[in-house]
Scaffold this motif. Structure first.
Motif, PDB file in Angstrom:
ATOM      1  N   GLY A 109      46.378  39.124 -65.079  1.00 27.98           N
ATOM      2  CA  GLY A 109      45.626  40.363 -65.215  1.00 27.98           C
ATOM      3  C   GLY A 109      44.327  40.187 -65.983  1.00 27.98           C
ATOM      4  N   CYS A 110      44.180  39.047 -66.672  1.00 25.30           N
ATOM      5  CA  CYS A 110      42.930  38.803 -67.401  1.00 25.30           C
ATOM      6  C   CYS A 110      41.786  38.564 -66.418  1.00 25.30           C
ATOM      7  CB  CYS A 110      43.060  37.576 -68.304  1.00 25.30           C
ATOM      8  SG  CYS A 110      44.066  37.822 -69.772  1.00 25.30           S
ATOM      9  N   LEU A 111      40.646  39.139 -66.720  1.00 20.05           N
ATOM     10  CA  LEU A 111      39.442  38.941 -65.922  1.00 20.05           C
ATOM     11  C   LEU A 111      38.834  37.602 -66.315  1.00 20.05           C
ATOM     12  CD1 LEU A 111      37.456  40.204 -63.879  1.00 20.05           C
ATOM     13  CD2 LEU A 111      36.224  41.146 -65.843  1.00 20.05           C
ATOM     14  N   GLU A 120      31.731  37.487 -62.778  1.00 25.91           N
ATOM     15  CA  GLU A 120      33.174  37.699 -62.760  1.00 25.91           C
ATOM     16  C   GLU A 120      33.772  37.022 -61.532  1.00 25.91           C
ATOM     17  OE1 GLU A 120      33.785  41.921 -63.006  1.00 25.91           O
ATOM     18  OE2 GLU A 120      33.021  42.003 -65.068  1.00 25.91           O
ATOM     19  N   ALA A 123      40.477  38.451 -61.274  1.00 26.38           N
ATOM     20  CA  ALA A 123      41.572  38.525 -62.249  1.00 26.38           C
ATOM     21  C   ALA A 123      42.621  37.461 -61.959  1.00 26.38           C
ATOM     22  CB  ALA A 123      42.218  39.901 -62.207  1.00 26.38           C
ATOM     23  N   THR A 125      45.958  36.219 -61.085  1.00 30.06           N
ATOM     24  CA  THR A 125      47.065  36.832 -60.345  1.00 30.06           C
ATOM     25  C   THR A 125      48.366  36.057 -60.497  1.00 30.06           C
ATOM     26  OG1 THR A 125      46.254  35.690 -58.363  1.00 30.06           O
ATOM     27  CG2 THR A 125      45.649  38.009 -58.634  1.00 30.06           C
ATOM     28  N   ASP A 139      42.726  35.884 -58.166  1.00 33.86           N
ATOM     29  CA  ASP A 139      42.660  36.698 -56.948  1.00 33.86           C
ATOM     30  C   ASP A 139      43.288  36.013 -55.741  1.00 33.86           C
ATOM     31  OD1 ASP A 139      41.525  38.803 -58.286  1.00 33.86           O
ATOM     32  OD2 ASP A 139      39.482  38.405 -57.620  1.00 33.86           O
ATOM     33  N   LYS A 159      42.009  41.223 -72.314  1.00 38.51           N
ATOM     34  CA  LYS A 159      42.297  40.773 -70.940  1.00 38.51           C
ATOM     35  C   LYS A 159      41.062  40.072 -70.326  1.00 38.51           C
ATOM     36  CE  LYS A 159      45.977  41.617 -69.287  1.00 38.51           C
ATOM     37  NZ  LYS A 159      47.159  40.755 -69.384  1.00 38.51           N
ATOM     38  N   ARG A 160      40.488  39.105 -71.097  1.00 40.24           N
ATOM     39  CA  ARG A 160      39.330  38.349 -70.627  1.00 40.24           C
ATOM     40  C   ARG A 160      39.504  36.870 -70.942  1.00 40.24           C
ATOM     41  NH1 ARG A 160      34.825  41.214 -69.177  1.00 40.24           N
ATOM     42  NH2 ARG A 160      33.353  39.562 -69.683  1.00 40.24           N
TER      43      ARG A 160
END
Length: 163
Positions: A109-111, A120, A123, A125, A139, A159-160
């Protein structure tokens, strides 16, 4: 640490050992005895289906592998039915990871962001393990090695992940 929706994966039963229902396990934590503690453990099939709650009667090492004796499992036949099952603990009960270490499921879930351009990539997955270092799947299409030289900033609260 394991990425599992039903809690933190501690170990997976590999095969039966001995005639009292012991199981050789693959452990995913540094200190299995500390992670399990003195409480019952929850067993799940790999599919996520709950098998049940078991007391850990004994835990020891044999030829470099942890061996577990569960209460109520008293024969090779009974142990064989648990091969492939996993011991998990609820996320709320897992210990805090050491500084600069992370649970795999906290990374999902982290970008993922390029630290120089701000671009970017998407995220995370999934966490993948192909026998070497871990891989972040982004992704479902991009694979990024989970290495300190590549993942230079990780903030699981925000979440980065900066790469």
């Amino acid at each position: 640490m394991g990425l599992e929706s039903n809690g933190l994966l501690l170990e997976r039963f590999m095969k039966s050992r001995g005639n009292r229902g012991e199981l050789i396990v693959e452990s995913f934590v540094n200190d299995l005895a500390e992670a399990i503690g003195q409480k019952p453990v929850m067993l799940y099939k790999a599919s996520g289906e709950l098998v049940g709650s078991f007391e850990v009667e004994e835990l020891w090492e044999h030829k470099g592998r942890p061996v577990v004796k569960l209460g109520g499992v008293n024969s090779i036949t009974e142990a064989e039915t648990l091969e492939g099952c996993e011991i998990r603990i609820p996320k709320a009960e897992r210990p805090e990871p050491p500084q600069d270490e992370f649970y795999h499921d906290d990374l999902v879930g982290c970008l993922v962001v390029d630290s120089e351009t701000g671009k970017e990539f998407g995220a995370v997955t999934a966490w993948r393990d192909f026998g070497g270092g871990g891989i972040l799947e982004v992704d479902g299409r991009l694979m990024i090695p989970f290495a300190r030289s590549i993942c230079i900033g990780i903030d699981v609260v925000a979440k980065r992940i900066r790469v």
